[in-house]
Design an enzyme around this catalytic site. Structure first.
Site, PDB file in Angstrom:
ATOM      1  N   ASN A 105     -10.092 -21.074   0.899  1.00  0.00           N
ATOM      2  CA  ASN A 105     -11.315 -21.573   1.536  1.00  0.00           C
ATOM      3  C   ASN A 105     -11.437 -20.930   2.915  1.00  0.00           C
ATOM      4  O   ASN A 105     -11.416 -19.713   3.022  1.00  0.00           O
ATOM      5  CB  ASN A 105     -11.321 -23.107   1.603  1.00  0.00           C
ATOM      6  CG  ASN A 105     -12.714 -23.683   1.820  1.00  0.00           C
ATOM      7  OD1 ASN A 105     -13.642 -23.334   1.076  1.00  0.00           O
ATOM      8  ND2 ASN A 105     -12.888 -24.546   2.799  1.00  0.00           N
ATOM      9  N   ASP A 152     -17.786 -28.175   8.768  1.00  0.00           N
ATOM     10  CA  ASP A 152     -17.493 -27.028   7.906  1.00  0.00           C
ATOM     11  C   ASP A 152     -16.986 -25.883   8.779  1.00  0.00           C
ATOM     12  O   ASP A 152     -16.188 -26.118   9.681  1.00  0.00           O
ATOM     13  CB  ASP A 152     -18.729 -26.661   7.075  1.00  0.00           C
ATOM     14  CG  ASP A 152     -18.349 -26.021   5.738  1.00  0.00           C
ATOM     15  OD1 ASP A 152     -17.714 -24.949   5.751  1.00  0.00           O
ATOM     16  OD2 ASP A 152     -18.672 -26.587   4.695  1.00  0.00           O
TER      17      ASP A 152
END
Length: 294
Positions: free
Chosen positions: A105, A200
Site C-alpha cells: 500500500n 490516506d
C-alpha cells in the site's frame, strides 16, 4: 473549517479503481502513479500533455527512482527493478510473497534513500499489515500489526517520520536518524482524525506542513508539524487518496482518487471518482529523493 476552492484541472480522466502512489521526476517533468487493483502504472509527461498506461501484470502501489534508467516498483509480492527503456521488471527481493492475503500500500522514500513500505490485508483485515524499511538493500520490519498503512512521509530535515493507520484514525510521528531514515524512538500520536473521511496518503512540503488526502471527504487537509489543521482544499472526487508535489517549481499538487467499493448509484453521484487531478495551490514542495539499493 471552510473548504477552499482552488483552481483544479483533470490530469487524467482515466477512472482508476484505486489510484495511489503518485510521485514526480523533476528531471524529466514526469508524474507517475498507480491503479493498484488493476495492476496499472500511469506515466504523464506534463510539458507535452501525453499520458501512457503500463500493464504490470500484478498489483503495485508505489515506486522510487533509482537513477535515470531504473525505478524500484513496490508490488504485491515483492520489490522489482523496472527498466524505463522497455518496462522490463526484475525481482529485486520478495516481500510477504508467502502471504497471499496481503498486498503493498502506501510507501515513500526518505531523504537518506531508505524506502518505507506499507503492506495490508487485501480486505483491510485488522492488523494484517506492517511497515518495513528497505535500507541499503536490506529489509527490516519497523511497525507490525498495521491495518491500513498510509501517510508515510518525512519532515524536511529527515529527523521525523510520519505514518497513519487509517483504521485507527491516528497519524503518528516517529523520531528518526536523519542519516539512515530509521527510527531512534517510538511512535507518538500527532493527531486523531475525527469527522467525515479517513487519513490516506500524505506528503510534506518545504515548510514541514503535512498535506493529507482525506479519503471519503473529497479534500486535502494541511496540518502543521504540531498536528493542527491549517487548511482544507476541495478535491472533485470523494475518495481522494494521495497527493504529490509536481511541476518545475513543485508548486502544484497532483491528487489521485478511486472508485473502490462504490456501487452504480455512488459512481453516478461522484462522476470524477478515480480521476487524477492537478490543484494550483502555490505550495513550496520538495522533490522526491532517489532510493538507494547499496
Amino acid at each position: 473549517m471552510t473548504e477552499e476552492e482552488v483552481p483544479t484541472s483533470v490530469l487524467s480522466a482515466e477512472h482508476c479503481h484505486l489510484g495511489e502512489g503518485p510521485t514526480y521526476d523533476v528531471a524529466t517533468d514526469t508524474a507517475w502513479w498507480f491503479d493498484i487493483l488493476e495492476g496499472r502504472l500511469f506515466e504523464a509527461h506534463l510539458s507535452s500533455g501525453s499520458t501512457r498506461v503500463h500493464a504490470l501484470g500484478r498489483m503495485a502501489s508505489a515506486l522510487g527512482r533509482i537513477d535515470a534508467e531504473r525505478q524500484l516498483i513496490v508490488a504485491e509480492d515483492g520489490l522489482y527493478i523496472r527498466d524505463l527503456a522497455d518496462g522490463a521488471m526484475t525481482l529485486f527481493c520478495p516481500l510477504e510473497a508467502d502471504n497471499p492475503g496481503t498486498r503493498s500500500n502506501d510507501c515513500r522514500v526518505h531523504q537518506s534513500g531508505t524506502f518505507w513500505i506499507g503492506t495490508m490485508g487485501r480486505h483491510a483485515e485488522p492488523g494484517a499489515g506492517a511497515i518495513y524499511a528497505l535500507h541499503r538493500g536490506n529489509i527490516s520490519m519497523l511497525f507490525p500489526r498495521i491495518s491500513i498503512p498510509n501517510s508515510i512521509c518525512f519532515s524536511p530535515d529527515g529527523a521525523t517520520g510520519y505514518f497513519a493507520d487509517t483504521a485507527r484514525a491516528v497519524l503518528y510521528a516517529v523520531p528518526l536518524n536523519p542519516a539512515t531514515g530509521l527510527p531512534r524512538g517510538e511512535p507518538e500520536v500527532l493527531l486523531r482524525h475525527t469527522g467525515i473521511g479517513g487519513l490516506d496518503g500524505s506528503v510534506v512540503d518545504a515548510d514541514g506542513q503535512i498535506w493529507n488526502a482525506c479519503w471519503g471527504a473529497g479534500r486535502i487537509d494541511v496540518y502543521s508539524p504540531q498536528g493542527g489543521r491549517l487548511r482544507s482544499l476541495r478535491v472533485p472526487a470523494r475518495q481522494a487518496s494521495c497527493p504529490a508535489f509536481i511541476g518545475p517549481d513543485l508548486s502544484r499538487l497532483l491528487v489521485t482518487s478511486a472508485w473502490e467499493n462504490m456501487d452504480d448509484a455512488a459512481r453516478a453521484a461522484d462522476p470524477q471518482a478515480g480521476c487524477t487531478f492537478l490543484l494550483d495551490v502555490s505550495a513550496r514542495g520538495r522533490a522526491e529523493p532517489d532510493v538507494k539499493l547499496a
